[in-house]
Enzyme design. Structure first.
Site, PDB file in Angstrom:
ATOM      1  N   SER A   1       0.691  -1.155   0.075  1.00 37.44           N
ATOM      2  CA  SER A   1      -0.113   0.189  -0.025  1.00 37.44           C
ATOM      3  C   SER A   1       0.979   1.205   0.028  1.00 37.44           C
ATOM      4  CB  SER A   1      -0.916   0.161   1.194  1.00 37.44           C
ATOM      5  OG  SER A   1      -1.385   1.217   1.395  1.00 37.44           O
TER       6      SER A   1
ATOM      7  N   TYR B   1      -1.211  -0.219  10.508  1.00 42.01           N
ATOM      8  CA  TYR B   1      -1.833  -0.405   9.260  1.00 42.01           C
ATOM      9  C   TYR B   1      -0.407  -0.210   8.228  1.00 42.01           C
ATOM     10  CZ  TYR B   1      -3.582  -0.905   4.432  1.00 42.01           C
ATOM     11  OH  TYR B   1      -4.113  -1.351   3.303  1.00 42.01           O
TER      12      TYR B   1
HETATM   13  P1  NDP Z   1     -11.651  -6.427   1.215  1.00 45.41           P
HETATM   14  O1  NDP Z   1     -11.752  -6.223   2.509  1.00 45.41           O
HETATM   15  O2  NDP Z   1     -12.414  -6.085   0.221  1.00 45.41           O
HETATM   16  O3  NDP Z   1     -10.936  -7.793   0.880  1.00 45.41           O
HETATM   17  C1  NDP Z   1      -9.948  -8.452   1.857  1.00 45.41           C
HETATM   18  C2  NDP Z   1      -9.802  -9.955   1.501  1.00 45.41           C
HETATM   19  O4  NDP Z   1      -8.829 -10.415   2.420  1.00 45.41           O
HETATM   20  C3  NDP Z   1     -11.267 -10.723   1.673  1.00 45.41           C
HETATM   21  O5  NDP Z   1     -11.327 -11.669   0.695  1.00 45.41           O
HETATM   22  C4  NDP Z   1     -10.896 -11.214   3.354  1.00 45.41           C
HETATM   23  O6  NDP Z   1     -11.827 -12.558   3.144  1.00 45.41           O
HETATM   24  C5  NDP Z   1      -9.558 -11.497   3.198  1.00 45.41           C
HETATM   25  N1  NDP Z   1      -9.166 -11.482   4.629  1.00 45.41           N
HETATM   26  C6  NDP Z   1      -9.151 -10.565   5.423  1.00 45.41           C
HETATM   27  N2  NDP Z   1      -8.455 -11.109   6.730  1.00 45.41           N
HETATM   28  C7  NDP Z   1      -8.390 -12.294   6.371  1.00 45.41           C
HETATM   29  C8  NDP Z   1      -7.906 -13.734   7.237  1.00 45.41           C
HETATM   30  N3  NDP Z   1      -7.578 -13.414   8.412  1.00 45.41           N
HETATM   31  N4  NDP Z   1      -7.663 -14.741   6.714  1.00 45.41           N
HETATM   32  C9  NDP Z   1      -8.185 -15.107   5.565  1.00 45.41           C
HETATM   33  N5  NDP Z   1      -8.656 -14.178   4.758  1.00 45.41           N
HETATM   34  C10 NDP Z   1      -8.855 -12.786   5.094  1.00 45.41           C
HETATM   35  O7  NDP Z   1     -10.431  -5.312   0.941  1.00 45.41           O
HETATM   36  P2  NDP Z   1      -9.536  -4.886  -0.277  1.00 45.41           P
HETATM   37  O8  NDP Z   1      -9.605  -5.811  -1.573  1.00 45.41           O
HETATM   38  O9  NDP Z   1      -9.586  -3.360  -0.592  1.00 45.41           O
HETATM   39  O10 NDP Z   1      -7.979  -5.315  -0.013  1.00 45.41           O
HETATM   40  C11 NDP Z   1      -7.031  -6.344  -0.362  1.00 45.41           C
HETATM   41  C12 NDP Z   1      -5.830  -6.010   0.034  1.00 45.41           C
HETATM   42  O11 NDP Z   1      -5.380  -4.824  -0.845  1.00 45.41           O
HETATM   43  C13 NDP Z   1      -5.651  -5.797   1.389  1.00 45.41           C
HETATM   44  O12 NDP Z   1      -4.212  -6.259   1.667  1.00 45.41           O
HETATM   45  C14 NDP Z   1      -5.282  -4.093   1.644  1.00 45.41           C
HETATM   46  O13 NDP Z   1      -4.655  -3.626   2.723  1.00 45.41           O
HETATM   47  C15 NDP Z   1      -4.860  -3.862   0.205  1.00 45.41           C
HETATM   48  N6  NDP Z   1      -5.087  -2.513  -0.192  1.00 45.41           N
HETATM   49  C16 NDP Z   1      -6.167  -2.031  -0.297  1.00 45.41           C
HETATM   50  C17 NDP Z   1      -6.364  -0.851  -0.650  1.00 45.41           C
HETATM   51  C18 NDP Z   1      -7.754  -0.098  -0.640  1.00 45.41           C
HETATM   52  O14 NDP Z   1      -7.778   1.225  -0.713  1.00 45.41           O
HETATM   53  N7  NDP Z   1      -8.999  -0.707  -0.647  1.00 45.41           N
HETATM   54  C19 NDP Z   1      -5.177   0.200  -1.037  1.00 45.41           C
HETATM   55  C20 NDP Z   1      -4.058  -0.482  -0.898  1.00 45.41           C
HETATM   56  C21 NDP Z   1      -4.034  -1.571  -0.411  1.00 45.41           C
HETATM   57  P3  NDP Z   1     -12.737 -13.030   4.542  1.00 45.41           P
HETATM   58  O15 NDP Z   1     -13.369 -11.843   5.003  1.00 45.41           O
HETATM   59  O16 NDP Z   1     -13.731 -13.857   3.647  1.00 45.41           O
HETATM   60  O17 NDP Z   1     -11.620 -13.726   5.254  1.00 45.41           O
HETATM   61  C1  8X3 Z   2      -5.178   1.545   1.471  1.00 43.83           C
HETATM   62  C2  8X3 Z   2      -4.863   2.744   0.904  1.00 43.83           C
HETATM   63  O1  8X3 Z   2      -4.892   5.343   1.733  1.00 43.83           O
HETATM   64  O2  8X3 Z   2      -6.029   3.736   3.165  1.00 43.83           O
HETATM   65  O3  8X3 Z   2      -3.889   0.761   1.716  1.00 43.83           O
HETATM   66  O4  8X3 Z   2      -4.008   3.661   3.400  1.00 43.83           O
HETATM   67  S1  8X3 Z   2      -4.927   3.995   2.234  1.00 43.83           S
END
Ligand code: NDP
Ligand code: 8X3
Length: 250
Positions: free
Chosen positions: A135, A148
């Site tokens: 991120s 985070y």
């Molecule tokens: P979502 O919350 O939509 O998806 C997260 C996924 O991770 C879900 O499928 C969830 O599945 C899974 N997950 C979370 N915790 C666990 C666990 N303990 N065990 C297994 N699976 C887990 O978020 P995003 O798609 O936005 O995020 C995906 C990745 O991208 C993350 O690492 C996030 O930090 C990163 N990210 C997101 C950004 C954003 O702005 N959205 C920007 C930059 C990075 P379930 O709940 O079924 O376990």
């Molecule tokens: C998710 C992007 O800006 O919320 O990783 O940290 S931000």
């Protein structure tokens, strides 16, 4: 190719699974929510293999991988470490320790555990690609990002250190570092179900979509094998740097 994606039950992971299955790859998709996984299985069909477990639990991670057909487990071509979360946006002195533990357990411990289990199999066949989802929070501090952001800084350095360890091997590692992305459950989870707060963040902003990240993954998976992208930092045009802050009369 055989592609293992953690966290396919929503957001980026789901978009990646849909994008990559179109290219005829076999997708092993993980998450904790069994109902979501079976809906995805019904939609994506035979080439989607669901694995339901908590990535923060090493024993469960091991048993889930061991439940796979051995030939498949030993031939994972791409590991996409996507599962992760942010909890809270409070300053560090007001944060809840259980939120910090959950982020460390998922974003760091979970990610390194599955990597530790899959990487030796890639080394054994001298080929593979690991894509980590970092991120911009791992690159730039901001208010409330405390653990985070630190967990994503870990993911960045872990990715680069993997490349260092993999010297002389045909194994690639890329850290994708997105900024503001909408259309996922990320903010819903960060703000603990406060959807009004979550949707305010995306109001009137042309944010990055999960499909954009999936296209980037597709691009990386299809690069000529001699190319390694170390880090790919991406932000929406609407997001940029605000500079350092000075407070008067402190
Ligand atoms: P979502 O919350 O939509 O998806 C997260 C996924 O991770 C879900 O499928 C969830 O599945 C899974 N997950 C979370 N915790 C666990 C666990 N303990 N065990 C297994 N699976 C887990 O978020 P995003 O798609 O936005 O995020 C995906 C990745 O991208 C993350 O690492 C996030 O930090 C990163 N990210 C997101 C950004 C954003 O702005 N959205 C920007 C930059 C990075 P379930 O709940 O079924 O376990
Ligand atoms: C998710 C992007 O800006 O919320 O990783 O940290 S931000």
């Amino acid at each position: 190719m055989n592609i293992l994606i953690t966290g396919v039950t929503s957001g980026f992971g789901l978009a990646m699974a849909k994008r990559l299955i179109k290219d005829n790859h076999t997708i092993i998709g993980t998450g904790r929510r069994a109902d979501k996984l079976s809906d995805i299985k019904a939609e994506l069909g035979e080439q989607f293999i669901p694995l339901c477990f908590d990535i923060g639990n090493l024993d469960d991670t091991k048993s889930a991988l061991d439940s796979l057909d051995k030939a498949l487990l030993n031939n994972i071509d791409v590991l996409i470490n996507n599962a992760g979360l942010a909890l809270g946006l409070e300053s560090a002195d007001k944060a809840d320790i259980s939120d910090w533990q959950a982020m460390i357990n998922t974003n760091i411990t979970g990610l390194v555990s599955i990597t530790n289990l899959v990487l030796p199999k890639m080394v054994a066949k001298n080929s593979g690609l690991v894509i980590n989802i970092g991120s911009t929070a791992g690159n730039y501090p901001y208010f409330g990002a405390n653990i985070y952001g630190a967990s994503k800084a870990f993911v960045k350095q872990f990715s680069l250190n993997l490349r260092a360890d993999l010297i002389g091997k045909n194994i690639r590692v890329t850290n994708i570092e997105p900024g503001l992305c909408g259309g996922t459950e990320f903010s819903h989870i960060r703000f603990k179900g406060d959807n009004e707060k979550a949707s305010k963040l995306y109001e009137k902003v042309d944010y990055i979509r999960p499909e954009d990240i999936a296209d980037m993954v597709h691009y990386i998976v299809n690069l000529p094998p001699h190319i390694n992208i170390n880090r790919l930092e991406v932000m929406p045009v609407a997001q940029t740097f605000a500079g350092l802050t000075v407070v008067k009369d402190l």
